[in-house]
Motif scaffolding. Sequence first.
Motif, short mmCIF file in Angstrom:
data_model
loop_
_atom_site.label_atom_id
_atom_site.label_comp_id
_atom_site.label_asym_id
_atom_site.label_seq_id
_atom_site.Cartn_x
_atom_site.Cartn_y
_atom_site.Cartn_z
N LEU A 21 0.83 -1.21 0.00
CA LEU A 21 0.00 0.00 0.00
C LEU A 21 0.86 1.26 0.00
O LEU A 21 0.50 2.26 -0.61
CB LEU A 21 -0.94 -0.02 1.21
N VAL A 22 2.01 1.20 0.67
CA VAL A 22 2.96 2.32 0.64
C VAL A 22 3.50 2.49 -0.78
O VAL A 22 3.58 3.61 -1.31
CB VAL A 22 4.13 2.08 1.64
N VAL A 23 3.85 1.38 -1.43
CA VAL A 23 4.34 1.43 -2.81
C VAL A 23 3.26 1.97 -3.75
O VAL A 23 3.52 2.83 -4.59
CB VAL A 23 4.82 0.04 -3.28
N LEU A 24 2.03 1.48 -3.58
CA LEU A 24 0.90 1.94 -4.40
C LEU A 24 0.70 3.44 -4.26
O LEU A 24 0.51 4.14 -5.26
CB LEU A 24 -0.38 1.20 -4.00
N THR A 25 0.76 3.94 -3.03
CA THR A 25 0.61 5.38 -2.78
C THR A 25 1.72 6.16 -3.45
O THR A 25 1.49 7.19 -4.08
CB THR A 25 0.61 5.67 -1.26
N GLY A 26 2.95 5.66 -3.33
CA GLY A 26 4.11 6.33 -3.92
C GLY A 26 4.08 6.37 -5.43
O GLY A 26 4.65 7.28 -6.04
#
Length: 202
Positions: A21-26
């Motif tokens: 989810l952090v990667v998706l947000t980034g």
Amino acid sequence: PWIETWGISWHLGVDGISLFLVVLTGVLFPIAIAGIDPHAKAGTEKQYYAWLLIMQTGVMGSFLSLDLFLFFVFFELVLVPMYLLIGGWGYEKRVYAATKFFLFTMFGSAFLLVAIVATAIIGGNSLGTGITFDLVLLAEEAEFATSTARWLFFGIAVAFAVKVPIFPVHTWLPDAHTQAPTAGSVVLAGVMLKLGTYGFVR
């Protein structure tokens, strides 16, 4: 330590639950910012991009927080820019959609705040440390009576149910999606609605 007397700390981290989810947000936010024409009124582009970046801060912070109070701050931070993006750069019924979104989310947040504070106090007392919002410490060592845990889960679940959203607190979503500016709608579907599901899993 952030507010030591209340057991609040600046505690961030990534694990298997939050990594993707952090990667998706980034990845998603830069695409939404760079790839979508804001159709903003002349002279309002700076505000438009500023609110999008503040929303990215809130979403990223929510996925990274390992302190319950810090999580609540970031979780609520997302509400303000989304409200202003819908209300300021949305379509015909944008004010109605923004207000409905704001009221539903604030309703859920009231339950979340009470449940988080109660969790910090009850969990902290079981640890003998007073009040603590440390999510890792609460998860690994704190003890809760079954009935207490159920009530705390109910309070937290109401807020996440609104954010997912789950029937019957889902009616704000169609209005928000159709009235939000395109980038706002992309971020809403791509990342923001995941906050509720992430909250349940966490």
